[in-house]
Scaffold this motif. Structure first.
Motif, mmCIF file in Angstrom:
data_model
loop_
_atom_site.group_PDB
_atom_site.id
_atom_site.type_symbol
_atom_site.label_atom_id
_atom_site.label_comp_id
_atom_site.label_asym_id
_atom_site.label_seq_id
_atom_site.Cartn_x
_atom_site.Cartn_y
_atom_site.Cartn_z
ATOM 1 N N GLU A 1 10.252 4.036 -7.766
ATOM 2 C CA GLU A 1 10.050 3.399 -9.074
ATOM 3 C C GLU A 1 9.915 1.881 -8.937
ATOM 4 O OE1 GLU A 1 13.317 4.815 -11.469
ATOM 5 O OE2 GLU A 1 12.563 6.871 -11.432
ATOM 6 N N LYS A 2 10.784 1.285 -8.141
ATOM 7 C CA LYS A 2 10.709 -0.167 -7.932
ATOM 8 C C LYS A 2 9.408 -0.554 -7.224
ATOM 9 C CE LYS A 2 15.632 -1.262 -7.822
ATOM 10 N NZ LYS A 2 16.731 -1.823 -7.009
ATOM 11 N N LYS B 1 18.456 10.090 -4.492
ATOM 12 C CA LYS B 1 18.506 9.196 -5.658
ATOM 13 C C LYS B 1 17.982 7.805 -5.275
ATOM 14 C CE LYS B 1 21.677 7.303 -9.075
ATOM 15 N NZ LYS B 1 23.067 7.084 -9.436
ATOM 16 N N LEU B 2 18.384 7.321 -4.129
ATOM 17 C CA LEU B 2 17.904 6.023 -3.648
ATOM 18 C C LEU B 2 16.381 6.066 -3.420
ATOM 19 C CD1 LEU B 2 18.344 3.133 -2.593
ATOM 20 C CD2 LEU B 2 18.869 4.141 -0.346
ATOM 21 N N GLN B 3 15.883 7.150 -2.841
ATOM 22 C CA GLN B 3 14.440 7.282 -2.629
ATOM 23 C C GLN B 3 13.686 7.181 -3.953
ATOM 24 O OE1 GLN B 3 13.334 10.733 -0.271
ATOM 25 N NE2 GLN B 3 15.172 10.480 0.964
ATOM 26 N N CYS C 1 7.852 -7.996 -1.009
ATOM 27 C CA CYS C 1 8.395 -6.692 -1.420
ATOM 28 C C CYS C 1 9.485 -6.783 -2.478
ATOM 29 C CB CYS C 1 8.921 -5.944 -0.201
ATOM 30 S SG CYS C 1 7.629 -5.493 0.972
ATOM 31 N N GLY C 2 10.103 -7.944 -2.618
ATOM 32 C CA GLY C 2 11.142 -8.114 -3.627
ATOM 33 C C GLY C 2 12.249 -7.088 -3.489
ATOM 34 N N ASP C 3 12.681 -6.528 -4.627
ATOM 35 C CA ASP C 3 13.780 -5.551 -4.610
ATOM 36 C C ASP C 3 13.272 -4.125 -4.400
ATOM 37 O OD1 ASP C 3 12.587 -4.991 -7.069
ATOM 38 O OD2 ASP C 3 14.479 -4.927 -8.172
ATOM 39 N N ALA C 4 11.988 -3.992 -4.046
ATOM 40 C CA ALA C 4 11.379 -2.665 -3.903
ATOM 41 C C ALA C 4 11.408 -2.135 -2.474
ATOM 42 C CB ALA C 4 9.943 -2.702 -4.416
ATOM 43 N N ALA C 5 12.126 -2.801 -1.590
ATOM 44 C CA ALA C 5 12.242 -2.336 -0.206
ATOM 45 C C ALA C 5 13.698 -2.433 0.230
ATOM 46 C CB ALA C 5 11.369 -3.173 0.724
ATOM 47 N N ILE C 6 14.016 -1.672 1.247
ATOM 48 C CA ILE C 6 15.321 -1.779 1.894
ATOM 49 C C ILE C 6 15.065 -2.557 3.175
ATOM 50 C CG2 ILE C 6 17.151 -0.483 3.048
ATOM 51 C CD1 ILE C 6 16.532 1.743 0.949
ATOM 52 N N GLU D 1 0.835 -1.194 0.000
ATOM 53 C CA GLU D 1 0.000 0.000 0.000
ATOM 54 C C GLU D 1 0.877 1.255 0.000
ATOM 55 O OE1 GLU D 1 -4.016 1.583 2.260
ATOM 56 O OE2 GLU D 1 -2.700 0.197 3.334
ATOM 57 N N ALA D 2 1.920 1.252 0.803
ATOM 58 C CA ALA D 2 2.844 2.389 0.844
ATOM 59 C C ALA D 2 3.501 2.596 -0.518
ATOM 60 C CB ALA D 2 3.895 2.174 1.932
ATOM 61 N N MET D 3 3.897 1.518 -1.160
ATOM 62 C CA MET D 3 4.512 1.612 -2.483
ATOM 63 C C MET D 3 3.558 2.251 -3.491
ATOM 64 S SD MET D 3 6.417 -2.060 -2.767
ATOM 65 C CE MET D 3 7.562 -2.605 -1.502
ATOM 66 N N ALA D 4 2.281 1.908 -3.395
ATOM 67 C CA ALA D 4 1.285 2.481 -4.310
ATOM 68 C C ALA D 4 1.175 3.994 -4.136
ATOM 69 C CB ALA D 4 -0.076 1.820 -4.082
ATOM 70 N N TYR D 5 1.512 4.493 -2.958
ATOM 71 C CA TYR D 5 1.495 5.932 -2.682
ATOM 72 C C TYR D 5 2.832 6.605 -2.980
ATOM 73 C CZ TYR D 5 -3.058 6.047 -0.396
ATOM 74 O OH TYR D 5 -4.401 6.005 -0.133
ATOM 75 N N LYS D 6 3.722 5.890 -3.662
ATOM 76 C CA LYS D 6 5.051 6.417 -4.019
ATOM 77 C C LYS D 6 5.867 6.758 -2.774
ATOM 78 C CE LYS D 6 3.404 8.293 -8.355
ATOM 79 N NZ LYS D 6 3.212 9.495 -9.173
ATOM 80 N N LEU D 7 5.800 5.848 -1.817
ATOM 81 C CA LEU D 7 6.516 6.025 -0.560
ATOM 82 C C LEU D 7 7.618 4.971 -0.455
ATOM 83 C CD1 LEU D 7 6.542 7.620 2.089
ATOM 84 C CD2 LEU D 7 4.809 6.061 2.967
ATOM 85 N N PRO D 8 8.878 5.371 -0.275
ATOM 86 C CA PRO D 8 9.941 4.382 -0.094
ATOM 87 C C PRO D 8 9.654 3.523 1.144
ATOM 88 C CG PRO D 8 10.880 6.560 -0.474
ATOM 89 C CD PRO D 8 9.401 6.749 -0.252
ATOM 90 N N VAL D 9 9.961 2.233 1.038
ATOM 91 C CA VAL D 9 9.647 1.275 2.096
ATOM 92 C C VAL D 9 10.919 0.682 2.677
ATOM 93 C CG1 VAL D 9 8.564 -0.971 2.567
ATOM 94 C CG2 VAL D 9 7.386 0.703 1.125
#
Length: 187
Positions: free
Chosen positions: A162-163, A155-157, A128-133, A108-116
Motif C-alpha cells: 500500500e505504501k 500484514k507488513l507485506q 523510497c520514503g516510508d515505502a521500503a524496509i 518499478e517494483a512498487m508499481a507491481y505491488k511488490l514489497p521492497v
C-alpha cells in the motif's frame, strides 16, 4: 532457453533483483545472504535479471561454490514480458546498492505491488520514503534478518504494498519532465 529458466521459477518463492550488475549495485552480497538463509528459508530462491555479464558470472560461480546453484538464478537480460512476470511473481524486491543517484528499480517494483527491501545508502531512502524496509548493504546478517521478518509478516507485506503504490504516485513522468523543462527554460 530463457523462457524455460523463467518458467522453472513458477510456483517457487523467490527474491528478485532487476538491474545492471555494476559493482556499486553490490549484488554479490545477495548470494552470501542466500547462504545465511539456507536453513531458515530453505525453499527460497534468488533471481537476478538485467544487463551485464561480469558480476552475473561471479554470482553463478559463487553460488556453485556454496552449493546454491539450484537456488540462485542469474538470468541476465530478460524480455519485457519476462520482467513483468518476475515482478508479478516475486515475494520481495531486494535492492542492495551502495550508491544511487536516484534508483528507479525499487519504484518499478512498487508499481507491481511488490514489497521492497532496500539499501539505506545515498538517495535510496529519499526516493523510497516510508515505502521500503531498509538495511545496511554491507551487512549480510542485517539483510537476511529483514528478509526473514518481511517474508514471515503478511500484514507488513500488505502495508508495504500500500505504501509503495502511494509512493509511486509521487513520481509521474509527465510531471518530472515538466520540472526538468521548467529548469532548462530558466537557464
Amino acid at each position: 532457453e530463457k523462457d524455460k529458466e523463467v518458467k522453472e521459477l513458477d510456483k517457487k518463492d523467490f527474491l528478485l533483483y532487476v538491474g545492471t550488475d555494476h559493482g556499486h549495485k553490490n549484488i554479490n552480497i545477495l548470494v552470501e545472504v542466500m547462504d545465511t538463509l539456507r536453513d531458515k528459508l530453505p525453499e527460497l530462491h534468488l533471481v537476478f535479471a538485467g544487463s551485464g555479464d561480469r558480476n552475473y558470472l561471479t554470482i553463478v560461480e559463487r553460488a556453485k561454490e556454496l552449493n546454491l546453484d539450484d537456488r540462485v538464478h542469474a538470468l541476465g537480460y530478460v524480455s519485457e514480458g519476462q520482467k513483468n512476470w518476475l515482478f508479478k511473481n516475486a515475494k520481495l524486491y531486494v535492492f542492495p546498492s551502495l550508491s544511487e543517484g536516484f534508483g528507479i528499480p525499487p519504484l518499478e517494483a512498487m508499481a507491481y505491488k511488490l514489497p521492497v527491501l532496500a539499501s539505506n545508502k545515498t538517495a535510496i531512502p529519499e526516493v523510497c520514503g516510508d515505502a521500503a524496509i531498509y538495511f545496511d548493504p554491507t551487512n549480510k546478517d542485517d539483510i537476511a534478518e529483514k528478509i526473514i521478518s518481511t517474508i514471515k509478516d503478511k500484514k507488513l507485506q500488505k502495508e508495504m504494498i500500500e505504501k509503495g503504490l502511494a509512493r509511486n504516485k509521487l513520481f509521474k513522468w509527465e510531471e518530472s519532465a515538466k520540472v526538468v523543462l521548467d529548469e532548462i527554460s530558466i537557464l
